[in-house]
Structure formats: structure tokens, C-alpha cells
Design an enzyme around this catalytic site. Sequence first.
Site, PDB file in Angstrom:
ATOM      1  N   ASN A  74       9.211  -6.897  -0.720  1.00  0.00           N
ATOM      2  CA  ASN A  74       9.396  -5.538  -1.236  1.00  0.00           C
ATOM      3  C   ASN A  74       9.174  -5.489  -2.744  1.00  0.00           C
ATOM      4  O   ASN A  74       8.508  -4.587  -3.269  1.00  0.00           O
ATOM      5  CB  ASN A  74      10.819  -5.052  -0.940  1.00  0.00           C
ATOM      6  N   ARG A 406      -1.491   3.431  10.577  1.00  0.00           N
ATOM      7  CA  ARG A 406      -1.442   1.968  10.607  1.00  0.00           C
ATOM      8  C   ARG A 406      -1.286   1.555  12.060  1.00  0.00           C
ATOM      9  O   ARG A 406      -0.556   2.172  12.820  1.00  0.00           O
ATOM     10  CB  ARG A 406      -0.254   1.401   9.820  1.00  0.00           C
ATOM     11  N   ARG A 436      -2.277   2.502   2.139  1.00  0.00           N
ATOM     12  CA  ARG A 436      -2.204   1.422   1.154  1.00  0.00           C
ATOM     13  C   ARG A 436      -1.956   0.059   1.788  1.00  0.00           C
ATOM     14  O   ARG A 436      -1.087  -0.115   2.629  1.00  0.00           O
ATOM     15  CB  ARG A 436      -1.114   1.717   0.126  1.00  0.00           C
ATOM     16  N   HIS A 466      -1.019  11.587   7.270  1.00  0.00           N
ATOM     17  CA  HIS A 466       0.129  10.722   7.538  1.00  0.00           C
ATOM     18  C   HIS A 466       0.858  11.115   8.814  1.00  0.00           C
ATOM     19  O   HIS A 466       1.720  10.376   9.291  1.00  0.00           O
ATOM     20  CB  HIS A 466       1.089  10.786   6.339  1.00  0.00           C
ATOM     21  N   TYR A 499      11.064  -1.084  13.917  1.00  0.00           N
ATOM     22  CA  TYR A 499      11.274   0.184  13.228  1.00  0.00           C
ATOM     23  C   TYR A 499      12.066   1.123  14.134  1.00  0.00           C
ATOM     24  O   TYR A 499      11.746   1.272  15.312  1.00  0.00           O
ATOM     25  CB  TYR A 499       9.947   0.869  12.913  1.00  0.00           C
ATOM     26  N   ARG A 595      17.312   5.840   3.715  1.00  0.00           N
ATOM     27  CA  ARG A 595      17.185   4.385   3.718  1.00  0.00           C
ATOM     28  C   ARG A 595      16.949   3.837   2.315  1.00  0.00           C
ATOM     29  O   ARG A 595      17.551   2.853   1.920  1.00  0.00           O
ATOM     30  CB  ARG A 595      16.021   3.953   4.610  1.00  0.00           C
ATOM     31  N   HIS A 623      13.650   4.454  10.098  1.00  0.00           N
ATOM     32  CA  HIS A 623      12.365   5.012   9.702  1.00  0.00           C
ATOM     33  C   HIS A 623      12.170   6.470  10.115  1.00  0.00           C
ATOM     34  O   HIS A 623      11.263   7.142   9.629  1.00  0.00           O
ATOM     35  CB  HIS A 623      11.247   4.154  10.314  1.00  0.00           C
TER      36      HIS A 623
END
Length: 725
Positions: A74, A406, A436, A466, A499, A595, A623
Site C-alpha cells: 500500500n 479489472r 491504474r 468504473h 473483497y 474503509r 469494498h
Amino acid sequence: MDGDTTQADSGLGTDFDDDFDPLIGKLDPALPSERYLDRELSWLAFNQRVLELAEDPTLPVLERANFLAIFASNLDEFFMVRVAGLKRRILTGLAVPTNVGRAPQDVLTDISTHAHALQARHALAFHDLVRPAMAEAGIDVVDWQSLNDADRRSLRTYFSNQIFPVLMPLAVDPAHPFPYISGLSLNLAVRVRNSKTGKQEFARLKVPPMLPRFVRVDRTESPDSIRYIALEDLIANQLGDLFPGMEILEHHVFRVTRNEDVEIDEDETENLIKALEKELLRRRFGPPIRLEVTEDMDEVTLDLLVRELDVTEQEVYHLPAPLDLGGLFSLRIDRPELHYAKHVPTTSVQLLPGEPNAEPDIFTSIAQRDILLHHPYESFATSVQAFLEQAAADPNVLAIKQTLYRTSGDSPIVDALIAAADAGKQVLALVEIKARFDEQANITWARKLEKAGVHVVYGLVGLKTHCKLALVVRYEKGVLRHYSHVGTGNYNPKTSRIYEDLGLLTADAQVGKDLTRLFNELSGYAIEKKFKRLLVAPLHLRKALLKNIATEMDFALEGKPSGIRIKVNSMVDEDIIDALYRASQAGVPIDIWVRGICSLKPGVVGLSESIRVRSILGRYLEHSRVFSFHNLGDTQLFIGSADMMHRNLDRRVEALIRLIDPAHLSEVDNLFDRAMDERTSSWWLDGNTGQWTRHDRDDNGAPLDDIQNRLMQQISRRKRPSARR
């Protein structure tokens, strides 16, 4: 790490907004000027919460090691994106407004102070807490000095056969300029003396990233007693083989973090893929923004690195070896008792076949009623993946349309789309190639899909797509019927196992019409400004949320019941925060479950007294995004892909879907009840200090309830409803 980041795949990532917009919220004289928490420091506080999990002695030790690796991963991305973006804009003279109104250089100084402290604490957690606990469990990370002669002989043989041929020492002298140091690579800085001339020389040796980061010392030992040595430690003690005839004076490990963000002017390019591929090559050569060195590095070597890499003293991090504890990810040890207890996701009871041993029929199940999915407690493979695979094989399915932000390296989702195209169906895949750190992977997927005959598009210029959408058009009894999925997480079978996400499967005709219009807008030139069950950014999601907040405020002012509950990964947007402050001042009870980053200050007298902010971290990455408004008992509840960040509301295509089934509304409301309950383990944000405090024990020292464990137990016990409408 989206949660939509590759770093997040490890279990606790976060989203980074690398755009530095001017403040969207206007300065409201009715609200204090210093009403936001610094977003960068809030992110570092999030990563500190990850670190606190690594420090927790009640967790299985290999999970603690995993949290150390997540923290490191991270932080790498934080430097590569956020810190790099701040520094780039300062150097280029661009304005860098911050949500706390301070000079960006001051923000960088604060980041450095906090990051130095956190990295030191991170290293201490490994050396003083996790490493000894691993050793007690029979897993020891040792150094060369502690090995006996037999161990050393064995490792020298391994080095000669498996490592030495791969190494490439690079000298630095008038004929060999200082070499390029790739971002995040581990390197040995070696100073040697020529035994004949007495002249000192410098060389750089890259630790090969394709080799195991931790090497087994004795491969004949039982799995219950394992010793590892760091690869760089092993290499450092064989330097005589690499520099024969030279005297080894000093050797130290270092690591460089570079600016690896990507910038593309989409209005100035004719071919987005080619422009992106060119930019990805440039990414590798971004300027250094952090230099990590082992704490025993001598001044001569350090001065050389600082000078050649052009970093400041503030950007140098002195740490005990080993550097890059992200390498702990590579410790794949089959010791179930040292991990979380295994959890097998259950199939949603509404997707189970009506008769024992019968084949499930996804379309029949969805046609009966909306199905709310809760991953990873409920299986992604037997729900969303099965939905798309069945659609690909069903001769009555005419078309499939899907967004891909993704997905995993070996993707059954992509395979299903290809199979559908091979079967002659119309297939549209909207692949976001600007996701990204997944750019190259998504380009590869896009080309593979195109070769299979799938219609591939890349969304709208200037906007990332997204939203998580899938639409299946099926011919039934002379009419076309729409089957839809709208989710909060990516179509990624791998991350779906770690997730926490929500998703809705529905045959609702209105949702089908909404998705048809939205896909037409994304693939063509249609401009739809109104949807029935969807809220879509960037056109009207922000306005709709602000309107709902204002409505609750009006109810409270009239003395009527009111309430707002929001679950997001990040709460940063100033307009939304200000609206929540005003609603709180009107007396609206507000619960925020976040989160990662939170710039809102809860519980401040006269500003946000009715707002509570909680954060839950654990084995699964929280998530899902949820927005719930009381609305005088007629709850307006939405789930979807959008966080409360500038980019999500203004520069992305996002979609929220409204849940209407009373059972679904109750289920999500119960989730909030449990998350905000003082008997649930969580972190609480103090708006006055900006500090997060972990509440994991009651007054008697007993552990508080783990909401994720509780949900695993509760959902696994669900039974098929006795009647289905």
C-alpha cells in the site's frame, strides 16, 4: 490498493485519486474553515490500521505477516501516485490545492514525518513481534551470520547453480555511468578495492525479482520447521564470486520508489492504446521520490546514491534489513493452523435448483425475484460467473454487454465473452484500459477479445468507466427479456474471494432499459440524462446524493424522522461532506462506514455532533459502497461503484442501482446496525483529534464481535425460502 488496485488484491488496498482539483465546496461562512481532515494523513492513518492488524497477537501469525506485506505494498503505491503527484506539481509550478488549505510543501513535510514513523514502526513490528512469533511456530527468517558450516555449504551450492548465472553486476566508473535503477527493485550497493592498484570502485547489483525472495535454508526439513534467508542476504555473502580479485569494502541494500503514474491527454491523441503503451514505457523512468536504505549504510555510499538519484534528505528512509517486507507475500506455507480458518463461499440460496441434484438455472432464478449477492460470503463463481457462462452457452441469448475494469490473469469472465462471440452472439465489452497499474493487462485483454470477434470499446474521452455492469438480452416466448447485474466490485474471480462486495441480479425491465441506454451512451453517441433505477455519474449522481441529503435535513428540521447511512472506501468530496455537516446541524443521525480515507470530522460540537464514523478491517477487504436515506420510512437505498471522491463523482462513469425488495433493504440495514454497534470490533474516528482508536475489547477485556466472522456463520446457515414469488 480499488480497493480497485492491484495492491489491493492482497486484501487491504485503497483507491488513490491522483487529480488535484480546486475545492469543489464553496467556503460556507456558516461552517468553520478548518472542517476537513488532511486526506493524505488520513490515508496514512488507514495504513496504520492495517499495521495494527499485523501487531495483533490474537491473529494467526502468517496472516500477520500478510498484513505487514499489505502495509508495504500500500505504501509503495501511495508514494508512486499521491506523493509523486504532489511533488510533480510543485516542481512544474502547477497549483496544488489541498483540502486543508495548507501549502503543498508543508503537506509533503507532514507526509514525510508520518511515513518515516510508520515505516520504522512497520520494521519494528516485523523484528520484535511477527518474526519471533513465526519462529515459535517453526518458521524462522534467519541471517547468514547465524548459519552453521553445513548450512552455508548447502546455500553456496544453491547460489552457484540457481542464482549466480542470473546476476549482472554493473560497475560505475568513467566508462560506465551510474546505471538506471528500476522502481521498487532491490539492489546491492557494493564498494570494492582493487587489490593491485588500491583504487576504490562502486558497483550496483540488482537482486533478480524473478527468483524467490526468501530461500529455504534446508530443503530436507519438515514443513513444521522451516528456515528462510532473504535472497539479498544470501547474495551479499557471495560477492567474492562476483568480484574475484577485489576486496569487498562495503555492501548495503537499497530500494528506489519512482513516480509511476500515467498521464495522457485524450483530446490530443488519435489512438488511445498506442498513446497509453508509449506512456507505460515512460512510466519506468519517472523521477525517484523515495530512497530506502539499510540503516548500516556508510556515508560514502549514501552520499553517492543521494547525489546520483537526486533525492532529498527528507526522501531517504533508513531501515533495518530486510527492506521491502512486501516480499512476505511470497511465503506460501501450507500450515492451515497459522492462517485464518478456511471459508468456502456458499451458493446464494435463491440460485440453488428447485430439486436436489438438478442443474441450476440462473435465468429462472433471476426471473422470480431480484437476487442480492454478498461476496465473498456468497460465491462469485456460482452466481455472477455462472450467469455469464450460462449466457454464453444459452442459444436463446442474443447479446451480452459488459464493463471490464479489472479482471484476473486467467479470467473465466473473458473466456465466457469469447465463447459467446464464437457462438455468434452480439458481445460488447467496455474495457477500461486506463485502470491504474492494470493498463498493460487490460490492453492485452482488449486485443484478445477483439480477435475473438467481441465488439471492444474504451468508454468516453476524458472519463474512466468504473461502473460494474453486465446486461444479457434473451429471447423468451416471442419477446426480448433483459437480465442485468450491477455490482460494487470488479468482475475478477480472484479478488472476489477476498473483497467484500454487493451485487444485484435482476430481470427488472426498467433496469434493463436503463442499462441499454447507458451502454449505448458508452459505446456510441447517445446522451441519456435520465434513468429510472440508476444514478449515473458524472451527469447526475452528485446532484442526486446532495438532493437526498437535503431531503433528510428538511425532514429533521420539520421534526420528522430522518437518517443517512453511507458505506464507502473513501469520504473526501467537500460538497458531500459539507452537505452532511449541514444535515447533522439539523439533527439528522448519520452513520458513515469507511474503509480508508475520511476527511470528514465526526462528533464535533456545533458541526457534526450526530455523525459517527467507523472503519472495519479484517481478513476481507471491505469494498462495497452503499447509500441509504430514511425518507420517512420509504427507504431510498443504493449500491454501486462510486466512492465520495472528486474523480468518482465528476470524472468517471459510475452507476448506483436502487434496491427495492424489502428483504434486501432489511438485510443492508442490519449490516449497518451490526457495523455501528459498540459490541462490534472496529476503529472509531475522533473528529477533534483526527485519531482513529481501535475498539476490539469490552470493559472486561473480552474480544468484541468480528462482523466478518459473524457474516460467514450467518450466511452459510441460510436456508432456501419455503416459498418464492
